[in-house]
Write an enzyme that holds these catalytic residues in place. Structure first.
Site, PDB file in Angstrom:
ATOM      1  N   CYS A  12      60.826  10.513   0.854  1.00 43.28           N
ATOM      2  CA  CYS A  12      60.741   8.768   1.242  1.00 43.28           C
ATOM      3  C   CYS A  12      59.804   8.084   2.106  1.00 43.28           C
ATOM      4  CB  CYS A  12      61.970   9.143   0.948  1.00 43.28           C
ATOM      5  SG  CYS A  12      62.867   9.931   2.302  1.00 43.28           S
ATOM      6  N   HIS A  58      63.642   3.301   6.336  1.00 46.92           N
ATOM      7  CA  HIS A  58      63.411   3.916   7.048  1.00 46.92           C
ATOM      8  C   HIS A  58      62.089   3.002   7.387  1.00 46.92           C
ATOM      9  CE1 HIS A  58      64.651   7.645   5.360  1.00 46.92           C
ATOM     10  NE2 HIS A  58      64.167   8.281   5.219  1.00 46.92           N
TER      11      HIS A  58
END
Length: 363
Positions: free
Chosen positions: A156, A253
């Site tokens: 990810c 993120h």
């Protein structure tokens, strides 16, 4: 010419009760290209209604029709009628289960790490390198010997960085070195994930295996297929150094990135224009989930921020800001990606859309 769709693609979801599985349910329920056909989870959930088997953690409401579906165990014989399989399984169990599905003739789109670095398995960020799906034909010959295949999406935290690096490298030539520090959301750890006493009022400067995955996956993603389309030519000269941190953010993120070019660096304005103009193959194919703008560039001095920017283009875009000169390398910037959308379930869905458009499977 892109293959046209005659009916919704019937989807099966493995690991449907987990956090990635829940994100699959939300995204697929909102996508007119797909119809959720079968939900799979562990033996302890098998036979229960989904609403009874799952501990729903997504802010979007659980669709009522999905809540009533019976959960099946993750065996191919329970997924008859499915056109594709999406896997949100944990890596500890994904390997054998996913293998049983692609060997049974299913196209499998996986979030797990187990097959990412297999030489003839595409490792795809869908806004970066869908052309790597050309290797699927060779994979079917050597790995499955059926119409089944497996395509994986990246770690990810790699996804947002990879989009930006692909755009820059495509325009300005090879990048020599990448130094990046991630600030990763707690949803990336799944549920129950990180204990509250560990993450509240804190930053945890270690995520098991994460740095190694970033450093090796980028080389494959930014590489190319070989001349025979039997495997991949990675970028062995590209040096990547990653430091990963878990921070008290729910989704999104963030990475601070510095890059050094192999040749003379372009100007900051040239880089910004390159990122704004970048268009990926999934956009050109007209895929439903493809972002209208693959890379959002912000000039605001304090952006991107997870809470404000993670849902750009429905979470399928990377957002870049603070593009500036780096006194050690050449250029540095901050990039944000929604880790459970473009970084996980959304990537698999867009990969499947692109694979269908490219004729890798039929309805």
């Amino acid at each position: 010419m892109a293959q046209q769709q005659s009916r919704p693609i019937r989807a099966g979801i493995l690991g449907a009760t987990g956090t990635v599985g829940q994100r699959f349910i939300v995204l697929l329920s909102q996508n007119p290209c797909f119809e959720i056909h079968t939900l799979g989870a562990s033996e302890r959930s098998s036979g229960k209604k989904y609403s009874e088997a799952s501990n729903w953690k997504i802010s979007d409401a659980l669709p009522l029709d999905i809540a009533q579906l019976e959960v099946k165990s993750c065996h191919p014989e329970h997924f008859g009628g499915c056109d594709v399989i999406f896997s949100g399984l944990d890596a500890s169990v994904a390997g054998d289960i996913e293998k049983s599905f692609f060997e049974s003739g299913f196209p499998v789109f996986s979030n797990a790490k187990n097959y990412r670095m297999v030489p003839n398995v595409p490792l795809i960020v869908p806004t970066v390198n869908t052309e790597h799906m050309a290797v699927v034909a060779e994979q079917q010959k050597s790995l499955t010997k059926t119409k089944g295949f497996i395509v994986t999406n990246s770690n990810c935290s790699v996804s947002g960085v990879a989009v930006v690096l692909k755009a820059i490298q495509s325009r300005f030539g090879k990048i020599d070195s990448v130094l990046l520090t991630t600030m990763q959301a707690i949803s990336g750890a799944g549920y129950p994930g990180v204990a509250s006493l560990d993450i509240m009022d804190n930053v945890v400067p270690y995520i098991s295996g994460e740095e190694e995955k970033i450093e090796i996956e980028l080389l494959k993603i930014l590489g190319s297929t070989n001349q025979e389309n039997t495997g991949f030519d990675t970028q062995p000269d590209l040096k990547v150094s990653a430091s990963c941190n878990r921070v008290p953010v729910i989704d999104g993120h963030t990475a601070s990135v510095s890059i050094k070019f192999a040749q003379n660096p372009p100007s900051l304005e040239e880089i910004k224009s390159c990122l704004r103009e970048y268009e990926c193959e999934a956009q050109k194919l007209g895929c439903h989930s493809a972002p209208k703008v693959a890379i959002h560039v912000t000039e605001l001095p304090d952006r991107p921020q997870p809470r404000l920017d993670r849902m750009n283009d429905n979470g399928m875009a990377a957002t870049v800001g603070r593009i500036r000169v780096c006194p050690v390398f050449d250029v540095k910037f901050t990039v944000l990606v929604h880790n459970t959308v473009l970084g996980a379930a959304g990537a698999s869905i867009l990969n499947a859309e692109a694979a269908f458009k490219k004729g890798l499977f039929q309805l």
